[in-house]
Design a protein around this motif. Sequence first.
Motif, mmCIF file in Angstrom:
data_model
loop_
_atom_site.group_PDB
_atom_site.id
_atom_site.type_symbol
_atom_site.label_atom_id
_atom_site.label_comp_id
_atom_site.label_asym_id
_atom_site.label_seq_id
_atom_site.Cartn_x
_atom_site.Cartn_y
_atom_site.Cartn_z
ATOM 1 N N PHE A 1 4.322 4.398 -6.884
ATOM 2 C CA PHE A 1 5.307 5.461 -6.963
ATOM 3 C C PHE A 1 6.696 4.857 -6.866
ATOM 4 C CE2 PHE A 1 8.265 8.165 -4.655
ATOM 5 C CZ PHE A 1 8.230 9.336 -5.398
ATOM 6 N N GLY A 2 7.629 5.423 -7.629
ATOM 7 C CA GLY A 2 9.000 4.945 -7.537
ATOM 8 C C GLY A 2 10.021 5.978 -7.952
ATOM 9 N N ILE A 3 11.243 5.753 -7.520
ATOM 10 C CA ILE A 3 12.387 6.544 -7.962
ATOM 11 C C ILE A 3 13.039 5.752 -9.096
ATOM 12 C CG2 ILE A 3 14.578 7.620 -7.310
ATOM 13 C CD1 ILE A 3 12.243 8.908 -5.811
ATOM 14 N N GLU A 4 13.612 4.629 -8.769
ATOM 15 C CA GLU A 4 14.074 3.693 -9.797
ATOM 16 C C GLU A 4 13.036 2.571 -9.854
ATOM 17 O OE1 GLU A 4 18.073 2.615 -8.815
ATOM 18 O OE2 GLU A 4 18.787 4.672 -9.072
ATOM 19 N N GLU A 5 13.107 1.648 -8.875
ATOM 20 C CA GLU A 5 12.076 0.615 -8.793
ATOM 21 C C GLU A 5 10.903 1.156 -7.970
ATOM 22 O OE1 GLU A 5 14.387 0.213 -5.104
ATOM 23 O OE2 GLU A 5 15.114 0.075 -7.155
ATOM 24 N N ALA A 6 9.800 0.438 -8.014
ATOM 25 C CA ALA A 6 8.606 0.853 -7.272
ATOM 26 C C ALA A 6 8.898 0.836 -5.777
ATOM 27 C CB ALA A 6 7.445 -0.066 -7.596
ATOM 28 N N GLN A 7 8.435 1.881 -5.070
ATOM 29 C CA GLN A 7 8.734 1.994 -3.646
ATOM 30 C C GLN A 7 7.501 1.968 -2.756
ATOM 31 O OE1 GLN A 7 11.161 5.552 -3.946
ATOM 32 N NE2 GLN A 7 12.949 4.284 -3.555
ATOM 33 N N ARG A 8 6.345 2.346 -3.287
ATOM 34 C CA ARG A 8 5.131 2.280 -2.478
ATOM 35 C C ARG A 8 3.917 2.220 -3.399
ATOM 36 N NH1 ARG A 8 6.765 7.642 -0.800
ATOM 37 N NH2 ARG A 8 5.656 9.176 -2.006
ATOM 38 N N THR A 9 2.855 1.648 -2.842
ATOM 39 C CA THR A 9 1.581 1.616 -3.549
ATOM 40 C C THR A 9 0.468 1.823 -2.528
ATOM 41 O OG1 THR A 9 0.213 0.411 -5.151
ATOM 42 C CG2 THR A 9 1.304 -0.916 -3.474
ATOM 43 N N ARG A 10 -0.619 2.409 -2.984
ATOM 44 C CA ARG A 10 -1.767 2.704 -2.125
ATOM 45 C C ARG A 10 -3.050 2.389 -2.888
ATOM 46 N NH1 ARG A 10 2.192 3.376 0.574
ATOM 47 N NH2 ARG A 10 2.836 5.199 1.747
ATOM 48 N N VAL A 11 -4.089 2.056 -2.139
ATOM 49 C CA VAL A 11 -5.452 1.968 -2.659
ATOM 50 C C VAL A 11 -6.283 2.861 -1.753
ATOM 51 C CG1 VAL A 11 -7.494 0.518 -3.009
ATOM 52 C CG2 VAL A 11 -5.218 -0.348 -3.628
ATOM 53 N N ILE A 12 -6.984 3.812 -2.355
ATOM 54 C CA ILE A 12 -7.828 4.738 -1.605
ATOM 55 C C ILE A 12 -9.271 4.500 -2.024
ATOM 56 C CG2 ILE A 12 -8.454 7.153 -1.250
ATOM 57 C CD1 ILE A 12 -4.927 6.223 -2.064
ATOM 58 N N VAL A 13 -10.117 4.185 -1.038
ATOM 59 C CA VAL A 13 -11.541 3.972 -1.290
ATOM 60 C C VAL A 13 -12.282 5.136 -0.625
ATOM 61 C CG1 VAL A 13 -13.529 2.444 -0.957
ATOM 62 C CG2 VAL A 13 -11.232 1.461 -1.238
ATOM 63 N N ARG A 14 -12.871 5.992 -1.463
ATOM 64 C CA ARG A 14 -13.606 7.152 -0.950
ATOM 65 C C ARG A 14 -15.078 6.951 -1.226
ATOM 66 N NH1 ARG A 14 -15.117 11.949 -3.422
ATOM 67 N NH2 ARG A 14 -13.678 11.607 -5.126
ATOM 68 N N PHE A 15 -15.873 6.993 -0.182
ATOM 69 C CA PHE A 15 -17.305 6.766 -0.308
ATOM 70 C C PHE A 15 -18.007 8.078 -0.638
ATOM 71 C CE2 PHE A 15 -15.553 3.536 2.474
ATOM 72 C CZ PHE A 15 -15.938 2.403 1.791
ATOM 73 N N LYS A 16 -19.007 7.979 -1.524
ATOM 74 C CA LYS A 16 -19.742 9.177 -1.948
ATOM 75 C C LYS A 16 -20.897 9.450 -1.014
ATOM 76 C CE LYS A 16 -18.575 8.640 -6.796
ATOM 77 N NZ LYS A 16 -19.042 8.434 -8.131
#
Length: 164
Positions: free
Chosen positions: A149-164
């Motif tokens: 996610f970013g406004i101008e440059e990238a500001q945050r990143t996430r990895v979400i691991v959801r188990f089934k």
Amino acid sequence: MKKGNVKIKNTDFEFKQPKFSEIQSIEKLNGGIKYARNIDIRLSNSYFPEIEKYEFAQPIIYHRDTANLDTQISYFFTKNDSIVRLIEYSWDQDKKKELFIDSLYQLNKKKISEELAIKGLEKNEKVDYWWQKIVRWDNTSMHIYSFIFGIEEAQRTRVIVRFK
């Protein structure tokens, strides 16, 4: 991989659903430090579809000093059975404003695709003044998505691991 003064290092993702009792040893192995927050943290439906079927406890949160990059890992589990159902790995732009988030997003995307032996499906969004990219992977045991996610440059990143 290096961008500015920030050294980017692979994060060890959990691709196998850990038991609640294994969290402490996983984090000890990865240099994680337990973090206590006095705020109520809740999952959204976008992170966990069908969330209304479960009652989640407050997550257990750890910080890892990944080279000179702060990684936060949140373990979300259900109250009644302590089953770890989702792990969130998150990174925010550092205070020095070294531009590393985009490189980290690309590194995570490559690592997950290689681990799962499938290419994720990526989509881009731009709304008014902000933008984001989201990539998703699915297999029989888990659903993973990563976003930047970013406004101008990238500001945050996430990895979400959801188990089934």
